[in-house]
Design an enzyme around this catalytic site. Structure first.
Site, PDB file in Angstrom:
ATOM      1  N   ASP A  62      -1.947  58.073  27.245  1.00  0.00           N
ATOM      2  CA  ASP A  62      -1.297  59.468  27.061  1.00  0.00           C
ATOM      3  C   ASP A  62      -0.732  59.821  28.557  1.00  0.00           C
ATOM      4  OD1 ASP A  62      -1.231  60.249  24.527  1.00  0.00           O
ATOM      5  OD2 ASP A  62      -2.408  61.863  24.917  1.00  0.00           O
ATOM      6  N   ASP A 116     -13.546  66.964  18.097  1.00  0.00           N
ATOM      7  CA  ASP A 116     -14.354  66.056  17.593  1.00  0.00           C
ATOM      8  C   ASP A 116     -15.263  66.868  16.501  1.00  0.00           C
ATOM      9  OD1 ASP A 116     -15.702  67.530  19.552  1.00  0.00           O
ATOM     10  OD2 ASP A 116     -16.006  65.543  20.756  1.00  0.00           O
TER      11      ASP A 116
END
Length: 736
Positions: free
Chosen positions: A140, A447
């Protein structure tokens, strides 16, 4: 296989913990007596200040009692899992599925490329068929330096993987291996020669990568060696660029082999498209792009995701996980297998309480017994179809032979072009990605909420903590890094609790109540800030003012307070000792417990409320994986690092000085009294004085950093002056 001949691929052992339940019942009785005391001895005849401070303390104790109940739920039962990889090999050796491994990085400065490729090399060297293994790096940061490091890793892997397999190397991260392994003795000249050769190759590669990283520029002669560097001719910045997709090693082709002619795993580099006008959803967006891209290239039914600093420490981890997924009776209901996050740079006494040893020993097995562990973001093996939003269907059985035979024939160049659209910034618009498919968006702890949603669709999860750790990463090396990291975690968890994904609402009738409450333990981390701050501040100020808040030391009502405090802390110490920690490590854990509650959780709570009110925007803070040499030396000496200005340090220093001044004030009053008056004061205020002294003891490293230390890790002078002024002001107001 005949049913009578069936042998499970894993064993589950339940532990009912009868003694713990009896102990918890005794604690509960003590807590109830504390509540009775607060109600029975409410100071009706006293002034407003006494009454309101009493009410505040009672509310804080009610919260502590409730939160203790939640943490007890996590420990009520235990489940331990034991996979049998020998049975897996005998039964499914030719039907083992393709495995896709996702490694995510976001910033080449905070997450150095040499560290990233060590993680990549470690997962490439798994004890698994390389033609069934595909590794994907999501960058990223969109860094050509990270891409260059990946090319270097691809070349080095041709010699590193045969070396690992030939000599059964553990761990398979070159950096970790050469840091921990002793140079072999001369009685095996072949091994010595290869060991020295591969070490020199690694050191040369490391020097090249670190040199280019330092200058932050790829030389032209290197750029000309690989056409992939042309992609960076069109990159404006790491926040504004096209999709960059490069298949560095295509494991399907005959020429993708190591120096011994054995096939290599597929290796793919991806920097998804970034445009300023589109939200990229941080790590969750990167993971979802990898899910889509990998579905076209390798489409492994099992996905492993690891953070870029979390290298493989156990080459059999894949087979351990597959024992659960491929079990004929229970495997089809399992969505993910979560390994603990362990760390390789923890100090002897775990200075910043980063190891979570007690949590992995007692909490996560408890969650597993209550319905399944949460997904903690790294070191997790996923069933692809569960990540894609599929609901569990007990009538649906997986045909592993069919899945293992799946092959795609397109060339690498075609793949690179056709898959780019899957990682574009507009692909997810008006789709279910981030909502019903892939990782969830809109939360810093994507998550946790993703794991919850998977469990609410009927899937089960497994916690596996093998004797040899599956993964090792890097823990924060400064206090500020640790506090900021916990601020992000606790903020995300509180956002979950205040959203539609609150486990008590979203999980109602979908997952067991005990699991809903266990999730709430983490979701309510941030809410602990207020009762903890109250207990740290108010009793000390009331001591200066002469307001008693606890039973006399001669009163039988002292017993429940003493029992709950001593028994609870003794049990905590026992957990840490049982988990392999030290006494000093437990003391550090208690210190960090208070530091987090009074700073990280406070800022997390405030920021969450501001976000709800629309006064703040979400952000993702990357924890730095590198530190200065001086900082590392102090870390290894277990000297807490305060050498930065931060509002968190303002609060810590002010609270420490407040406790110190209150203790001095109490001592000053006591030393001037005669024996009879001294006994009366100690009888009336004994518990409050003890609480202040305990807080002073916990804050000893803060006082050292404020007044005694001369190194760069001391508290900055500006914070020292502010803390003294604020603490004196608070004490003055209390005495008025």
């Amino acid at each position: 296989m005949a049913k009578n001949d069936y042998l499970p691929l894993f064993e589950t052992r339940y532990k009912r913990r009868i003694l713990f339940r009896l102990f918890a019942a005794s604690i509960l009785v003590g807590i109830c007596f504390i509540f009775i005391y607060r109600v029975r001895f409410f100071p009706l005849a006293s002034g407003n200040v006494e009454r309101w401070t009493w009410i505040g303390l009672f509310l804080a104790e009610l919260w502590f009692g409730f939160y203790w109940f939640l943490t007890t739920i996590c420990r009520w039962n235990h489940v331990h899992r034991f996979p049998y990889i020998d049975r897996l090999s005998r039964r499914f050796e030719k039907e083992l599925p393709n495995i896709d491994v996702f490694v995510c990085t976001a910033d080449p400065l905070m997450e150095p490329p040499i560290m990233v490729i060590n993680t990549i090399l470690s997962v490439m060297a798994y004890d698994y068929s390389p033609e069934k293994l595909s590794i994907y790096l999501s960058d990223d940061g969109g860094s050509d330096i990270t891409f260059y490091a990946m090319l270097e890793a691809a070349t080095f892997s041709k010699k590193w993987l045969p070396f690992c397999k030939k000599f059964k190397v553990e761990p398979t991260s070159p950096e970790a291996y050469f840091r921990t392994a002793l140079q072999p003795v001369a009685n095996d000249p072949v091994y010595v020669k290869e060991w020295v050769s591969i070490k020199n190759l690694y050191e040369d590669m490391k020097l090249r990568i670190e040199t280019i990283t330092k200058f932050n520029r790829i030389p032209q002669d290197i750029r000309k060696q690989h056409q992939g560097f042309r992609e960076w001719d069109f990159v404006s910045s790491k926040f504004d660029h096209q999709t960059i997709l490069q298949i560095v090693i295509d494991g399907r082709y005959p020429n993708a082999v190591d120096i011994e002619g054995k096939p290599l795993p597929t290796l793919v580099y991806l920097a998804r498209e970034k445009r300023p006008q589109y939200h990229h959803h941080f790590k969750a967006g990167a993971m979802n792009a990898l899910i889509r891209v990998s579905s076209r290239i390798s489409n492994g039914p099992i996905i492993l995701n690891v953070d870029c600093d979390m290298y493989s420490n156990n080459s059999k981890s894949i087979k351990y996980a597959l024992c659960f997924f491929m079990d004929e009776e229970k495997g089809d209901e399992i969505a993910y297998v979560q390994f603990p996050q362990n760390f390789c740079n923890i100090t002897n006494n775990d200075m910043y309480a980063s190891s979570f040893k007690a949590g992995y020993k007692f909490e996560l097995p408890g969650l597993d017994a209550n319905g399944g562990p949460c997904y903690i973001g790294s070191g997790c093996f996923h069933r692809r179809e569960a990540l894609l939003g599929k609901k569990y269907d007990k009538h649906c059985k997986v045909d592993w032979k069919r899945l293992s035979d799946g092959k795609v024939e397109e060339s690498a160049s075609i793949f690179e072009e056709t898959c780019k659209i899957l990682a574009s910034s507009t692909f997810e618009q008006n789709t279910l990605w981030g909502k019903e498919m892939g990782l969830k968006y809109g939360c810093p702890v994507e998550d946790n909420v993703t794991g919850l949603s998977i469990q609410c669709r009927g899937w089960k999860s497994i916690f596996l903590n093998p004797q040899r750790e599956g993964f090792l990463g890097l823990a924060p090396t400064t206090l500020l890094q640790m506090l900021v990291q916990h601020k992000r975690w606790s903020e995300g968890h509180l956002q979950i609790f205040l959203s539609r994904y609150c486990p008590l609402l979203y999980g109602h009738k979908k997952i067991p109540l005990k699991l809903q409450l266990a999730y709430s333990t983490y979701n309510l981390w941030a809410a602990n800030c207020w009762p903890t701050l109250y207990y740290v501040v108010v009793p000390c100020l009331c001591l200066l003012k002469g307001i008693s808040l606890f039973p006399k030391t001669s009163s039988p009502w002292l017993l429940p307070f003493a029992y709950v405090a001593i028994a609870n802390r003794s049990y905590s110490l026992g957990e840490h000792q049982w988990s392999g920690s030290t006494l000093r490590g437990w003391c550090n854990d208690q210190r960090m417990w208070m530091f987090k509650r009074t700073t990280s959780y406070l800022f997390a709570f405030v920021d969450t409320i501001l976000k709800i009110l629309g006064c703040s925007k979400p952000a993702f803070v990357i924890t730095a994986k590198v530190a200065d040499d001086d900082v590392l030396k102090r870390y290894e000496k277990e000297m807490i690092e305060f050498g930065a200005t931060s509002p968190m340090f303002d609060i810590l220093a002010t609270l420490a000085m407040l406790n110190l001044f209150s203790s001095f004030g109490a001592i000053n009053k006591v030393i001037s009294l005669d024996a009879d008056e001294l006994c009366k004061v100690l009888d009336q205020f004994g518990l409050q004085i003890l609480l202040c002294l305990a807080l002073v003891t916990i804050n000893m490293p803060v006082y050292q950093a404020l007044f005694l230390r001369k190194d760069n890790g001391r508290v900055p002078s500006s914070i020292t002056y502010k803390s003294i002024i604020f603490a004196l002001l608070a004490c003055t107001l209390a005495l008025c």
